[in-house]
Design an enzyme around this catalytic site. Structure first.
Site, PDB file in Angstrom:
ATOM      1  N   GLY A   1      40.135  61.335  41.887  1.00 27.35           N
ATOM      2  CA  GLY A   1      41.038  60.701  42.797  1.00 27.35           C
ATOM      3  C   GLY A   1      42.401  61.699  42.560  1.00 27.35           C
TER       4      GLY A   1
ATOM      5  CE  LYS B   1      33.362  61.152  40.806  1.00 27.75           C
ATOM      6  NZ  LYS B   1      34.475  60.204  40.167  1.00 27.75           N
TER       7      LYS B   1
ATOM      8  CG  ASP C   1      39.274  58.040  34.487  1.00 28.09           C
ATOM      9  OD1 ASP C   1      39.068  58.797  33.443  1.00 28.09           O
ATOM     10  OD2 ASP C   1      38.558  57.442  35.206  1.00 28.09           O
TER      11      ASP C   1
ATOM     12  CB  CYS D   1      40.269  53.045  38.932  1.00 26.25           C
ATOM     13  SG  CYS D   1      41.601  54.185  38.998  1.00 26.25           S
TER      14      CYS D   1
END
Length: 249
Positions: free
Chosen positions: A38, A83, A127, A186
């Site tokens: 993100g 990714k 994160d 998240c």
């Protein structure tokens, strides 16, 4: 700088604070981006579009459908793809002149000690606290500025940690590794989709300012965003002399 470069980066060249010299510094720069999710998505895309010469992406994860709500470097065709490979392809489509190194690995201490010394700036887009502390410690060891951001729910924060100065705090000065902070994921807490875009864009801006040598970085200041009210606030930070990471630097 080629004629195509002069056209591509013309809006930077028109800025007195950047100009040809500042843009050339970007073209010659090396950035290390930890995390291609993100926060890493807008960071990677803006660094590439701005012409940062070499960008190294580190992320071991693959793209899932739940990522697409906010991770704008990826799309449906990227599902189950690494990714870093998905983001690298999008960056190349934006700016084929940028050299992108895609490292599908975890940001462990060994990798960081190999990659951080060769970077002009490190951008932490991860994160979890464990990785953030490893990245911070590596930046302190090798004397590299760190742009760190975080976003969860409707709340975000960003700062620049540069312990090269005598008074500059590191991430551990604010969040000591021994304090027992708990991660908020998240997957369990949720995150407002545009929030990571806002924080990631601010991270990209801070990184570009550092690389081009313009403006005043967020060093010594923690910028916080309340996305519910779209309100920013700021607190001053100072080096902790007893910090277990930078206290003796």
């Amino acid at each position: 700088m080629t004629d195509d470069d002069l056209l591509r980066y013309s809006r930077h060249l028109l800025l007195d604070e950047i100009g040809i010299e500042g843009q050339q510094r970007l073209l010659d720069a090396r950035a290390l981006v930890i995390g291609a999710g993100g926060l890493g998505s807008p960071v990677a895309l803006y660094l590439a579009s701005a012409g940062v010469g070499q960008i190294t992406l580190v992320d071991h994860d693959t793209v899932s459908l739940t990522n697409l709500q906010r991770q704008i470097a990826h799309d449906m065709a990227s599902l189950d793809r690494l990714k870093v490979e998905s983001a690298a392809a999008r960056m190349a489509a934006l700016n084929p002149g940028v050299r992108v190194r895609a490292l599908p690995q975890r940001a462990d201490e060994a990798l960081l000690d190999l990659e951080v010394p060769g970077a002009d700036v490190v951008i932490d887009c991860t994160d979890n606290f464990a990785t953030r502390h490893r990245v911070n410690a590596a930046c302190v060891r090798h004397g590299r500025p760190l742009v760190s951001g975080a976003a969860i729910g409707f709340d975000g924060q960003i700062s620049v940690y540069d312990s090269r100065g005598r008074h500059g705090p590191c991430y551990a000065c604010l969040f000591p590794p021994e304090s027992g902070f708990e991660d908020a994921a998240c997957s369990t807490m949720g995150v407002f989709a545009p929030l990571v875009g806002i924080v990631g864009s601010l991270q990209a801006a801070e990184a570009l300012k550092l690389l081009a040598g313009v403006g005043e970085p967020l060093a010594g200041r923690l910028l916080m965003l309340d996305g519910r009210r779209m309100q920013f606030s700021e607190i001053a930070m100072h080096r902790d002399a007893s910090c277990s990471v930078c206290g003796t630097v």
